[in-house]
Design an enzyme around this catalytic site. Structure first.
Site, PDB file in Angstrom:
ATOM      1  N   GLY A  12       0.621  -1.061   0.112  1.00 49.45           N
ATOM      2  CA  GLY A  12      -0.034  -0.210  -0.153  1.00 49.45           C
ATOM      3  C   GLY A  12       0.924   1.207  -0.053  1.00 49.45           C
ATOM      4  O   GLY A  12       0.321   2.173   0.547  1.00 49.45           O
ATOM      5  N   LYS A  32       2.332  -8.988 -13.062  1.00 48.22           N
ATOM      6  CA  LYS A  32       2.379  -9.031 -11.749  1.00 48.22           C
ATOM      7  C   LYS A  32       1.989 -10.734 -11.518  1.00 48.22           C
ATOM      8  O   LYS A  32       1.024 -11.065 -11.939  1.00 48.22           O
ATOM      9  CB  LYS A  32       1.189  -8.438 -11.033  1.00 48.22           C
ATOM     10  N   ASP A  43      -4.399  -4.803  -9.618  1.00 48.14           N
ATOM     11  CA  ASP A  43      -2.952  -4.073 -10.081  1.00 48.14           C
ATOM     12  C   ASP A  43      -2.932  -4.187 -11.416  1.00 48.14           C
ATOM     13  O   ASP A  43      -2.570  -3.137 -12.055  1.00 48.14           O
ATOM     14  CB  ASP A  43      -1.747  -4.619  -9.456  1.00 48.14           C
ATOM     15  N   GLU A  96       6.010  -6.567 -11.163  1.00 42.67           N
ATOM     16  CA  GLU A  96       5.918  -6.098  -9.935  1.00 42.67           C
ATOM     17  C   GLU A  96       5.761  -7.145  -8.939  1.00 42.67           C
ATOM     18  O   GLU A  96       4.796  -8.234  -9.130  1.00 42.67           O
ATOM     19  CB  GLU A  96       4.362  -5.203 -10.041  1.00 42.67           C
ATOM     20  N   GLY A  97       6.285  -7.193  -7.762  1.00 44.77           N
ATOM     21  CA  GLY A  97       6.224  -8.010  -6.688  1.00 44.77           C
ATOM     22  C   GLY A  97       4.869  -7.588  -5.823  1.00 44.77           C
ATOM     23  O   GLY A  97       4.176  -6.822  -6.286  1.00 44.77           O
ATOM     24  N   GLY A  99       3.462  -6.536  -1.879  1.00 41.57           N
ATOM     25  CA  GLY A  99       3.716  -6.232  -0.521  1.00 41.57           C
ATOM     26  C   GLY A  99       5.557  -5.940  -0.409  1.00 41.57           C
ATOM     27  O   GLY A  99       6.127  -5.468  -1.370  1.00 41.57           O
TER      28      GLY A  99
END
Length: 211
Positions: A12, A32, A43, A96-97, A99
């Site tokens: 976040g 992702k 996302d 993108e990972g 967290g």
């Protein structure tokens, strides 16, 4: 094939907006690998809407908004790392990972372990809010110990030059810019913000050097 990994110090913090901005600026394809939580816009859907760039389907789409290993277990699934390989094809991929770095994918593997396998240039996203020095320096140390190549750090939030400088000094990391919070994000707003706040030349440099 060239991949740029986007990770963060926490969840976040605006990592997806940064990923969307870089996808747009680099003319990249977005991926992702694991999406946890499907109740709201995902996302991947956010990036597709904001950038108009190609997106790849997630390897795992999990309903529960939680750590991937818990989301998968709730559905009777175990995430198989052999399905999480960097995309193949022409052009740049922004990956993108989820967290932070030490978020588990399953009971044996963390995201950091996956990034260590990939060895792709990686951008760390961090808040400028209270607590970011500790979170950022721990994340940078973890990346370096895992021999993940770090391109630099992108800050998200209100300016805090002293904090940003402290992180870059102790973390020996390149400051790639700071993206402000945007109340309304459109494709045009995202493009102009990225162009005016991020050091795109430094971000492109390791990608151009890859075979």
């Amino acid at each position: 094939m060239t991949s740029l990994v986007i990770t963060g110090t926490d969840t976040g913090i605006g990592k997806t907006v940064v990923a969307a901005g870089l996808t747009q600026a680099l003319g990249a394809t977005y991926w992702k690998p694991v999406q946890s939580g499907l109740e709201e816009e995902t996302d991947t859907e956010v990036v597709a809407r904001l950038t108009g760039q190609p997106v790849l389907p997630e390897a795992y789409r999990l309903t529960r908004p939680a750590s991937p290993h818990l989301s998968a277990e709730a559905e009777g699934v175990e995430i198989d790392p052999t399905r999480l390989v960097l995309p193949q094809g022409n052009g740049v991929f922004v990956v993108e990972g989820a967290g932070g770095l030490l978020v588990p994918l399953n009971r044996q593997m963390l995201y950091l372990d996956l990034f260590a396998r990939w060895r792709a240039p990686t951008v760390l996203c961090a808040r400028t809010a209270l607590g970011t020095i500790n979170h950022s320096l721990l994340s940078l140390r973890a990346l370096r110990e895992a021999r993940v190549p770090v391109v630099g750090i992108v800050f998200v939030g209100d300016p805090d030059p002293e904090v940003e400088a402290t992180i870059c000094n102790f973390g020996a990391v390149t400051h790639l810019g700071r993206m402000p919070f945007m109340e309304t994000i459109t494709s045009d707003v995202l493009a102009s913000t990225v162009a005016s706040t991020l050091d795109l030349d430094r971000i492109r440099q390791p990608l151009e050097q890859m075979p």
